[in-house]
Design a protein around this motif. Structure first.
Motif, mmCIF file in Angstrom:
data_model
loop_
_atom_site.group_PDB
_atom_site.id
_atom_site.type_symbol
_atom_site.label_atom_id
_atom_site.label_comp_id
_atom_site.label_asym_id
_atom_site.label_seq_id
_atom_site.Cartn_x
_atom_site.Cartn_y
_atom_site.Cartn_z
ATOM 1 N N ASP A 71 8.602 -0.981 -2.937
ATOM 2 C CA ASP A 71 7.281 -0.800 -2.327
ATOM 3 C C ASP A 71 6.963 -1.928 -1.356
ATOM 4 O OD1 ASP A 71 6.665 1.599 -3.472
ATOM 5 O OD2 ASP A 71 5.461 0.763 -5.097
ATOM 6 N N GLU A 72 7.384 -3.135 -1.696
ATOM 7 C CA GLU A 72 7.143 -4.280 -0.814
ATOM 8 C C GLU A 72 7.812 -4.055 0.539
ATOM 9 O OE1 GLU A 72 8.717 -8.816 -0.522
ATOM 10 O OE2 GLU A 72 8.023 -8.165 -2.496
ATOM 11 N N ILE A 73 9.041 -3.567 0.523
ATOM 12 C CA ILE A 73 9.758 -3.285 1.769
ATOM 13 C C ILE A 73 9.028 -2.212 2.564
ATOM 14 C CG2 ILE A 73 11.858 -2.198 2.685
ATOM 15 C CD1 ILE A 73 13.405 -3.719 0.475
ATOM 16 N N PHE A 74 8.585 -1.163 1.869
ATOM 17 C CA PHE A 74 7.899 -0.069 2.553
ATOM 18 C C PHE A 74 6.597 -0.547 3.187
ATOM 19 C CE2 PHE A 74 4.877 3.480 2.602
ATOM 20 C CZ PHE A 74 5.573 4.393 3.376
ATOM 21 N N PHE A 75 5.778 -1.273 2.427
ATOM 22 C CA PHE A 75 4.478 -1.704 2.943
ATOM 23 C C PHE A 75 4.627 -2.784 4.006
ATOM 24 C CE2 PHE A 75 2.958 0.007 -1.245
ATOM 25 C CZ PHE A 75 2.242 1.054 -0.700
ATOM 26 N N LYS A 146 12.145 20.749 -1.981
ATOM 27 C CA LYS A 146 11.057 21.707 -1.764
ATOM 28 C C LYS A 146 9.801 21.023 -1.244
ATOM 29 C CE LYS A 146 12.602 25.113 -5.164
ATOM 30 N NZ LYS A 146 12.261 25.870 -6.400
ATOM 31 N N LYS A 147 9.531 19.802 -1.722
ATOM 32 C CA LYS A 147 8.373 19.040 -1.272
ATOM 33 C C LYS A 147 8.773 17.584 -1.055
ATOM 34 C CE LYS A 147 4.831 21.909 -3.475
ATOM 35 N NZ LYS A 147 3.660 21.934 -4.400
ATOM 36 N N TRP A 148 8.005 16.922 -0.201
ATOM 37 C CA TRP A 148 8.292 15.523 0.100
ATOM 38 C C TRP A 148 7.168 14.628 -0.402
ATOM 39 C CZ3 TRP A 148 9.776 16.033 6.010
ATOM 40 C CH2 TRP A 148 11.026 16.667 6.100
ATOM 41 N N THR A 149 7.536 13.407 -0.775
ATOM 42 C CA THR A 149 6.541 12.389 -1.086
ATOM 43 C C THR A 149 5.988 11.826 0.224
ATOM 44 O OG1 THR A 149 8.121 10.549 -1.066
ATOM 45 C CG2 THR A 149 7.839 11.767 -3.149
ATOM 46 N N HIS A 150 4.916 11.036 0.106
ATOM 47 C CA HIS A 150 4.336 10.410 1.284
ATOM 48 C C HIS A 150 5.353 9.528 2.003
ATOM 49 C CE1 HIS A 150 2.181 7.013 3.249
ATOM 50 N NE2 HIS A 150 1.460 7.991 3.736
ATOM 51 N N GLN A 151 6.126 8.765 1.246
ATOM 52 C CA GLN A 151 7.109 7.878 1.863
ATOM 53 C C GLN A 151 8.188 8.670 2.593
ATOM 54 O OE1 GLN A 151 8.377 5.333 -1.388
ATOM 55 N NE2 GLN A 151 6.807 3.823 -0.926
ATOM 56 N N GLU A 152 8.594 9.791 2.042
ATOM 57 C CA GLU A 152 9.622 10.628 2.685
ATOM 58 C C GLU A 152 9.104 11.248 3.979
ATOM 59 O OE1 GLU A 152 11.815 11.716 -1.564
ATOM 60 O OE2 GLU A 152 10.408 13.120 -0.648
ATOM 61 N N ILE A 153 7.840 11.650 3.978
ATOM 62 C CA ILE A 153 7.227 12.180 5.208
ATOM 63 C C ILE A 153 7.208 11.093 6.273
ATOM 64 C CG2 ILE A 153 5.132 13.162 6.224
ATOM 65 C CD1 ILE A 153 4.421 14.119 3.339
ATOM 66 N N TYR A 186 -3.547 6.585 1.518
ATOM 67 C CA TYR A 186 -3.280 5.368 2.289
ATOM 68 C C TYR A 186 -3.834 5.490 3.713
ATOM 69 C CZ TYR A 186 -0.018 4.093 -1.428
ATOM 70 O OH TYR A 186 0.556 3.780 -2.630
ATOM 71 N N LYS A 187 -5.141 5.684 3.812
ATOM 72 C CA LYS A 187 -5.770 5.922 5.108
ATOM 73 C C LYS A 187 -5.529 4.787 6.098
ATOM 74 C CE LYS A 187 -9.562 9.015 3.839
ATOM 75 N NZ LYS A 187 -11.029 9.200 3.839
ATOM 76 N N ASP A 188 -5.322 3.567 5.571
ATOM 77 C CA ASP A 188 -5.167 2.419 6.460
ATOM 78 C C ASP A 188 -3.916 2.511 7.327
ATOM 79 O OD1 ASP A 188 -3.973 2.194 3.913
ATOM 80 O OD2 ASP A 188 -3.616 0.063 4.190
ATOM 81 N N ILE A 189 -2.959 3.367 6.949
ATOM 82 C CA ILE A 189 -1.742 3.526 7.748
ATOM 83 C C ILE A 189 -2.000 4.396 8.984
ATOM 84 C CG2 ILE A 189 0.613 4.478 7.719
ATOM 85 C CD1 ILE A 189 0.859 3.619 4.854
ATOM 86 N N HIS A 190 -3.026 5.266 8.922
ATOM 87 C CA HIS A 190 -3.360 6.173 10.032
ATOM 88 C C HIS A 190 -2.134 6.963 10.478
ATOM 89 C CE1 HIS A 190 -7.184 4.235 10.003
ATOM 90 N NE2 HIS A 190 -6.733 3.088 10.457
ATOM 91 N N PHE A 191 -1.530 7.577 9.515
ATOM 92 C CA PHE A 191 -0.260 8.266 9.720
ATOM 93 C C PHE A 191 -0.353 9.355 10.773
ATOM 94 C CE2 PHE A 191 2.471 11.849 8.405
ATOM 95 C CZ PHE A 191 3.700 11.255 8.548
ATOM 96 N N ASP A 192 -1.446 10.147 10.753
ATOM 97 C CA ASP A 192 -1.567 11.263 11.689
ATOM 98 C C ASP A 192 -1.643 10.777 13.136
ATOM 99 O OD1 ASP A 192 -3.984 10.108 10.991
ATOM 100 O OD2 ASP A 192 -5.100 11.991 10.902
ATOM 101 N N LEU A 193 -2.387 9.702 13.370
ATOM 102 C CA LEU A 193 -2.523 9.178 14.731
ATOM 103 C C LEU A 193 -1.180 8.737 15.290
ATOM 104 C CD1 LEU A 193 -3.926 7.997 17.220
ATOM 105 C CD2 LEU A 193 -4.484 5.970 15.848
#
Length: 288
Positions: A71-75, A146-153, A186-193
């Motif tokens: 998680d540290e690496i991801f964040f 079949k489905k992805w986690t947030h990190q995979e997306i 995790y809204k702070d990532i603003h993934f959609d933008l």
């Protein structure tokens, strides 16, 4: 790492709560804290609700106020604002590489390392057209699920552009479907933008101008909503580039104005990158 029971006891004392102040009975809480009773997901969720605490923070406390290494690496990676910062951060790339070498089966850090490598190649070669067999492997693995986690997306949103156009469209379609349920996560990532803005830039480079304009138009109000002026400037620049490529030569002034805005914001690498893209790929090239 502390036991679940020890962590519950620690948090209870932090909050000055007694064992009889939970939804569960006092004997049940006592048994859990002394690790005499197994904790089901339902039971843990009940206790977390009484604490008004997220599972993410509970695990952070349980791990002595640290994220897991994965998680540290991801964040750490998501904290970088753009691909230029990532590509130039050799220390981060080497650190992730060392971890992956030690733990090669840990999928998420491996993917982050591949993304870092891809960004470095794009930066060095100044093109999206690079070879990345590791990216193909990641896509083949995730495509089967079949489905992805947030990190995979998130991971595929950073790799789609190394694939041929038809395949990238398939990947983007899958990302958009999977992304919908995570927009409030995790809204702070603003993934959609960042995703829509990157799509707009990518499809501009691929001369898919209407497709690019559609994604940039979706990204623009998000940049204003999230108050992301750097991304907003990039969006305006690429909308102007599209306008120019479609025959409006006066749009060049808007592109150059966006370059100057970056300089005014002291975002010198972004200014030089936009200026280079403009002069290398778009100036004097009218597509329609």
């Amino acid at each position: 790492m502390k036991t679940i029971g020890d962590t519950i006891k620690e948090i209870r004392k932090m909050k000055n709560m007694k064992q009889d102040e939970f939804t569960l009975s006092q004997p049940a809480i006592s048994s859990i804290e002394s690790s005499k009773r197994n904790v089901t997901v339902e039971t843990l969720n009940s206790i977390l609700a009484d604490f008004n605490l997220s599972l993410r923070e509970f695990e952070f406390i349980r791990n002595d106020y640290q994220f897991s290494k994965s998680d540290e690496i991801f964040f750490d990676f998501t904290s970088y604002k753009n691909s230029i910062e990532i590509a130039k951060n050799r220390e981060m790339i080497d650190r992730i590489g060392a971890y992956v070498k030690k733990y090669p089966t840990n999928f998420i850090p491996y993917c982050i390392y591949v993304i870092s490598d891809v960004y470095s190649k794009i930066s060095v070669n100044d093109t999206y057209d690079i070879e990345s067999p590791e990216s193909i492997y990641i896509w083949q693995e995730l495509k089967k699920r079949k489905k992805w986690t947030h990190q995979e997306i998130f991971i595929m949103s950073k790799l789609f552009f190394v694939f041929p156009l038809d395949e990238s469209l398939e990947i983007v379609g899958r990302i958009e479907i999977e992304m919908e349920k995570y927009l409030n996560f995790y809204k702070d990532i603003h993934f959609d933008l960042t995703f829509f803005a990157n799509l707009g830039k990518f499809y501009t480079h691929k001369n898919q101008l209407e497709l690019a304009k559609g994604y940039l138009t979706r990204a623009l109000p998000l940049s204003e909503e999230y108050d992301k002026v750097v991304v907003e400037n990039d969006i305006y620049a690429y909308l102007a580039i599209i306008d120019y490529l479609q025959g409006n030569l006066e749009a060049e002034a808007e592109v150059l104005d966006c370059v100057q805005r970056y300089y005014a914001m002291r975002k010198y690498p972004l200014a030089k990158d936009l200026e280079s893209d403009w002069n290398t790929f778009f100036k004097d090239k009218i597509f329609s």
